[in-house]
Design a protein around this motif. Structure first.
Motif, PDB file in Angstrom:
ATOM      1  N   GLU A 263       0.817  -1.205   0.000  1.00  8.31           N
ATOM      2  CA  GLU A 263       0.000   0.000   0.000  1.00  8.31           C
ATOM      3  C   GLU A 263       0.860   1.269   0.000  1.00  8.31           C
ATOM      4  O   GLU A 263       1.795   1.395   0.787  1.00  8.31           O
ATOM      5  N   PHE A 264       0.500   2.193  -0.898  1.00  6.54           N
ATOM      6  CA  PHE A 264       1.057   3.544  -0.894  1.00  6.54           C
ATOM      7  C   PHE A 264      -0.046   4.552  -0.559  1.00  6.54           C
ATOM      8  O   PHE A 264       0.057   5.731  -0.870  1.00  6.54           O
ATOM      9  N   GLY A 265      -1.099   4.063   0.048  1.00  5.61           N
ATOM     10  CA  GLY A 265      -2.225   4.886   0.479  1.00  5.61           C
ATOM     11  C   GLY A 265      -2.940   4.157   1.594  1.00  5.61           C
ATOM     12  O   GLY A 265      -2.462   3.124   2.087  1.00  5.61           O
ATOM     13  N   GLY A 266      -4.090   4.661   2.001  1.00  9.86           N
ATOM     14  CA  GLY A 266      -4.821   4.040   3.091  1.00  9.86           C
ATOM     15  C   GLY A 266      -6.231   4.585   3.178  1.00  9.86           C
ATOM     16  O   GLY A 266      -6.675   5.365   2.327  1.00  9.86           O
ATOM     17  N   PRO A 267      -6.955   4.196   4.211  1.00 10.56           N
ATOM     18  CA  PRO A 267      -8.342   4.645   4.374  1.00 10.56           C
ATOM     19  C   PRO A 267      -8.393   6.103   4.804  1.00 10.56           C
ATOM     20  O   PRO A 267      -7.759   6.494   5.783  1.00 10.56           O
ATOM     21  N   LEU A 268      -9.130   6.916   4.077  1.00 10.95           N
ATOM     22  CA  LEU A 268      -9.157   8.358   4.313  1.00 10.95           C
ATOM     23  C   LEU A 268     -10.168   8.692   5.410  1.00 10.95           C
ATOM     24  O   LEU A 268     -11.232   9.252   5.142  1.00 10.95           O
ATOM     25  N   TRP A 269      -9.812   8.396   6.647  1.00 12.77           N
ATOM     26  CA  TRP A 269     -10.677   8.712   7.782  1.00 12.77           C
ATOM     27  C   TRP A 269     -10.654  10.201   8.111  1.00 12.77           C
ATOM     28  O   TRP A 269     -11.608  10.730   8.662  1.00 12.77           O
ATOM     29  N   LYS A 270      -9.540  10.858   7.799  1.00 12.35           N
ATOM     30  CA  LYS A 270      -9.413  12.283   8.112  1.00 12.35           C
ATOM     31  C   LYS A 270      -9.003  13.039   6.847  1.00 12.35           C
ATOM     32  O   LYS A 270      -8.066  12.633   6.155  1.00 12.35           O
ATOM     33  N   ILE A 271      -9.720  14.132   6.565  1.00 10.11           N
ATOM     34  CA  ILE A 271      -9.494  14.893   5.356  1.00 10.11           C
ATOM     35  C   ILE A 271      -8.106  15.546   5.398  1.00 10.11           C
ATOM     36  O   ILE A 271      -7.802  16.320   6.301  1.00 10.11           O
ATOM     37  N   GLY A 272      -7.276  15.205   4.431  1.00  9.99           N
ATOM     38  CA  GLY A 272      -5.947  15.801   4.378  1.00  9.99           C
ATOM     39  C   GLY A 272      -4.816  14.878   4.782  1.00  9.99           C
ATOM     40  O   GLY A 272      -3.650  15.290   4.750  1.00  9.99           O
ATOM     41  N   TRP A 273      -5.124  13.630   5.148  1.00 15.34           N
ATOM     42  CA  TRP A 273      -4.040  12.683   5.407  1.00 15.34           C
ATOM     43  C   TRP A 273      -3.200  12.527   4.142  1.00 15.34           C
ATOM     44  O   TRP A 273      -3.722  12.535   3.014  1.00 15.34           O
ATOM     45  N   ARG A 274      -1.883  12.357   4.300  1.00 14.55           N
ATOM     46  CA  ARG A 274      -0.977  12.280   3.156  1.00 14.55           C
ATOM     47  C   ARG A 274      -0.036  11.073   3.292  1.00 14.55           C
ATOM     48  O   ARG A 274       0.691  10.957   4.275  1.00 14.55           O
ATOM     49  N   TRP A 275      -0.089  10.207   2.279  1.00 13.95           N
ATOM     50  CA  TRP A 275       0.805   9.051   2.220  1.00 13.95           C
ATOM     51  C   TRP A 275       1.973   9.295   1.268  1.00 13.95           C
ATOM     52  O   TRP A 275       2.903   8.506   1.231  1.00 13.95           O
ATOM     53  N   PHE A 276       1.897  10.347   0.461  1.00  6.84           N
ATOM     54  CA  PHE A 276       3.030  10.680  -0.398  1.00  6.84           C
ATOM     55  C   PHE A 276       3.102  12.196  -0.561  1.00  6.84           C
ATOM     56  O   PHE A 276       2.123  12.911  -0.357  1.00  6.84           O
ATOM     57  N   ALA A 277       4.295  12.664  -0.917  1.00  4.57           N
ATOM     58  CA  ALA A 277       4.512  14.094  -1.106  1.00  4.57           C
ATOM     59  C   ALA A 277       5.620  14.288  -2.133  1.00  4.57           C
ATOM     60  O   ALA A 277       6.753  13.853  -1.901  1.00  4.57           O
ATOM     61  N   PRO A 278       5.323  14.907  -3.275  1.00  2.00           N
ATOM     62  CA  PRO A 278       6.350  15.136  -4.297  1.00  2.00           C
ATOM     63  C   PRO A 278       7.409  16.130  -3.825  1.00  2.00           C
ATOM     64  O   PRO A 278       7.122  17.064  -3.068  1.00  2.00           O
ATOM     65  N   LEU A 279       8.636  15.910  -4.274  1.00  2.00           N
ATOM     66  CA  LEU A 279       9.754  16.805  -3.987  1.00  2.00           C
ATOM     67  C   LEU A 279      10.077  17.638  -5.228  1.00  2.00           C
ATOM     68  O   LEU A 279       9.739  17.262  -6.359  1.00  2.00           O
ATOM     69  N   ASP A 280      10.741  18.755  -5.032  1.00  2.00           N
ATOM     70  CA  ASP A 280      11.106  19.625  -6.149  1.00  2.00           C
ATOM     71  C   ASP A 280      11.969  18.902  -7.179  1.00  2.00           C
ATOM     72  O   ASP A 280      11.958  19.235  -8.361  1.00  2.00           O
ATOM     73  N   SER A 281      12.734  17.908  -6.737  1.00  2.04           N
ATOM     74  CA  SER A 281      13.652  17.185  -7.619  1.00  2.04           C
ATOM     75  C   SER A 281      12.946  16.229  -8.567  1.00  2.04           C
ATOM     76  O   SER A 281      13.564  15.692  -9.485  1.00  2.04           O
ATOM     77  N   GLY A 282      11.650  15.998  -8.357  1.00  3.49           N
ATOM     78  CA  GLY A 282      10.922  15.003  -9.136  1.00  3.49           C
ATOM     79  C   GLY A 282      10.766  13.690  -8.405  1.00  3.49           C
ATOM     80  O   GLY A 282       9.938  12.842  -8.793  1.00  3.49           O
ATOM     81  N   LEU A 283      11.541  13.462  -7.331  1.00  2.00           N
ATOM     82  CA  LEU A 283      11.358  12.286  -6.489  1.00  2.00           C
ATOM     83  C   LEU A 283      10.093  12.457  -5.648  1.00  2.00           C
ATOM     84  O   LEU A 283       9.546  13.561  -5.530  1.00  2.00           O
TER      85      LEU A 283
END
Length: 639
Positions: A263-283
């Motif tokens: 899993e790279f995600g999960g159950p959205l129990w709370k609005i705004g939970w984040r399992w990923f975040a892009p970086l300026d480098s493209g990673l």
């Protein structure tokens, strides 16, 4: 000590170069404060009591704050729990309200804010009650002026979308500001059943034009979406049966970035939970895993993930990035959740906030075991087993220990493998604990969580019982001294287990669902008001199933002693459920205790409440299991 350390940091973010986050204060009435880490490494609580940074959107809340640097100084907006208004805070001043109070129903609520300093606005989710009922509500994306002009004027709030969908998340803006993306879904779906990823053009006058669905649908759950630095839209969707990451370019069409059976995600129990975040480098920084989660850096060109080195074995769905810096919240079986910063260039990770500090000698902590058991039809059941442990005592050689089965809430959720002083409270006193991630839990793919579809009260009960009996059969636990406990949906599982099995000698039931018919016909909040259609089936089609599985309908079957704990301000599992259940027990000789807490809602947050809960629970087990813990008030059991 367990009560004072209850809760953990939750929503991380950057304000300029500084890391900020929310943090609980159990000894201050259970409020949440906003913590700032200055450049010199010192931490300070930005807001004194009684400020409480917590949103009530969909009752479970969500991202309650956002910040940015303006003229070299922090400018922060946050939601205050008491009145649910959005406030503006600047250093050296008092918070100023940005939104009005509405006398209608649950009022006006806000979540998942995005500062638009270029427009002098905050874009966020607006939840607006239109009547007194729990489902008299609408949700839209809205723009709130930062100058305070909407503090007394609802009309000054600019709505960005119509109420076409029942539920929405906050908007995410593309790097050039030309497009916005958000998630939406409708009853009877929950966000882990199916969501739509919507993209709209942002016009010159700050409106959203031509919204269109680019991914997701009734049978695909998109857990999160965000923009990469090159304008690519990245999202976590489960079309393969696992929440994996995909990219959508300007031309449309989804391209997989990393296809794995995890899993790279999960159950959205709370609005705004984040399992990923892009970086300026493209990673891309990712919280990922199968069961337990790790913090890693994904190269979207190769699909490779490099995990951060460190002691943490679990990361919360909270990430923020700035340059090559990544903020996360990590924990392990030996440490509570702490704020971690990862440098994506060097791979170096370190604790920068809420650092774990052992309140007791770690020698008293339990040593958990990751186990897989088998239930009916040979199905796998995942669990964490915490044997009793105390370096100052040895159990009699011929005596097996009692065990308490812990059923987590949700039920679409998972028990993380992290240090929990409430578990240590029992294991240090000779009582084992087994946390069961029964069928329906997340972290093991969609097929595993779909096991609970129309089977709630069956599969969860069977899986917990299978683990309990397996522990007894293998000689780990005393068959005559097994208990079950759980809160919310776990409280349902605990009560249903006492009513339908003879496995347990006693049970602890916290803020539970007990009457499916009442809960499914207007007794709970809007977010979960149609949840039972997937967990049990449509009420109008299978009303008998609702009655058949409800512990409130079968209180006469319960013979084991139990403890029932309830918050009187709970709007998710209201006290009426517990009261009806107890009324069915009148005249029956079942030892039990009922403790209701004023000022507590769904899930207890105050330190004094947690002390009472833990001591009452231990006293119940002491009486049933024939133990003699020193210094614990005796729980009076009615008969």
């Amino acid at each position: 000590m367990a009560a004072a350390h209850d809760g953990h940091p939750e929503y991380v973010g950057f304000v300029g170069e500084e890391a900020w986050w929310t943090e609980p204060r159990p000894t201050e009435g259970g409020r949440r404060t906003l913590v700032r880490r200055r450049a010199d490494g010192t931490e300070e609580s930005v807001l004194d009591a009684p400020w409480n940074v917590r949103s009530r959107v969909v009752e479970y809340g969500g991202q309650p704050w956002a910040g940015a640097e303006r003229d070299g100084e922090p400018l922060v907006v946050f939601v205050n729990f008491a009145d649910q208004r959005l406030y503006r805070y600047e250093e050296g001043g008092e918070p100023r309200p940005l939104t009005p109070v509405s006398p209608v129903g649950g009022g006006l609520r806000w979540a998942d804010p995005l500062l638009r300093l270029d427009r002098d606005e905050v874009w966020c989710v607006l939840e607006e009650f239109t009547g007194d009922g729990p489902t008299d509500v609408r949700r839209v994306l809205a723009a709130v002026p930062l100058d305070g002009s909407a503090a007394r004027d609802r009309d000054a709030v600019r709505e960005l979308t119509g109420a076409r969908h029942r539920f929405v998340t906050g908007p995410r803006l593309s790097p050039d500001g030309s497009r916005a993306a958000w998630l939406a879904w409708d009853h009877p779906r929950m966000p882990w059943d199916g969501t739509e990823l919507i993209v709209a053009d942002v016009t010159g006058d700050g409106t959203l034009a031509e919204p269109r669905t680019v991914a997701g649908g009734p049978e695909e759950s998109v857990a999160q979406a965000d923009w990469a630095a090159d304008g690519t839209l990245v999202y976590a969707g489960d079309s393969t049966g696992w929440w994996n990451l995909y990219a959508v370019g300007q031309e449309g069409g989804a391209r997989p970035l990393c296809t794995r059976e995890e899993e790279f995600g999960g159950p959205l129990w709370k609005i705004g939970w984040r399992w990923f975040a892009p970086l300026d480098s493209g990673l891309i920084a990712v919280v990922h895993g199968r069961g337990a989660t790790a913090l890693g850096i994904l190269d979207p060109e190769t699909g490779e993930v490099v995990d951060a080195a460190g002691p943490w074995t679990e990361f919360a769905p909270a990430l923020a990035t700035r340059g090559s810096r990544v903020l996360g919240i990590g924990a392990s079986p030996r440490s509570a959740y702490e704020v971690v910063e990862l440098d994506a260039r060097t791979g170096h990770a370190r604790v920068i906030g809420a650092a774990h500090d052992d309140p007791v000698d770690p020698a008293y902590y339990p040593e958990p075991q990751i186990r897989t058991f088998h239930g009916p039809a040979g199905r796998e059941i995942h669990a964490h087993v915490y044997p009793p442990h105390n370096p100052d005592h040895l159990a009699p050689g011929d005596e097996l220990p009692p065990y308490v089965i812990w059923a987590h809430g949700g039920p679409t959720g998972r028990a993380p493998l992290v240090l929990d002083l409430a578990i240590a409270y029992f294991t240090s006193r000779g009582i084992g604990v087994a946390e069961v991630n029964y069928g329906g839990s997340t972290g093991y793919g969609r097929e595993y969580r779909d096991r609970l579809r129309e089977q709630w009260g069956v599969v969860d009960v069977e899986d917990c019982a299978a683990v309990a009996l397996a522990l007894a059969d293998e000689g780990t636990a005393d068959r005559a001294r097994l208990a079950i406990r759980g809160g919310s949906a776990g409280g349902w599982t605990a009560a249903a287990s006492l009513a339908t099995t003879d496995v347990y000698a006693c049970g602890t039931v916290l803020y539970p669902i007990l009457d499916l018919t009442g809960w499914g016909s207007g007794e709970t909040h809007d977010f979960e008001s149609r949840y039972l259609e997937t967990l049990v089936g449509p009420l109008d089609q299978v009303p008998g199933r609702y009655a058949e599985r409800s512990p409130a309908e079968h209180a006469d079957r319960i013979t084991a002693p139990f403890l029932l704990l309830q918050g009187l301000d709970d709007v998710i599992c209201p006290p009426a459920q517990s009261e009806r259940f107890l009324a069915k027990l009148e005249g029956r000789p079942v030892p039990h205790a009922y403790i209701a807490f004023e000022g507590e809602g769904h899930g207890f947050r105050r330190a004094d409440t947690m002390v009472r809960v833990l001591e009452a629970e231990l006293s119940l087990y002491a009486q049933v299991f024939v133990l003699d813990p020193p210094g614990v008030p005796t729980l009076e059991l009615a008969k």
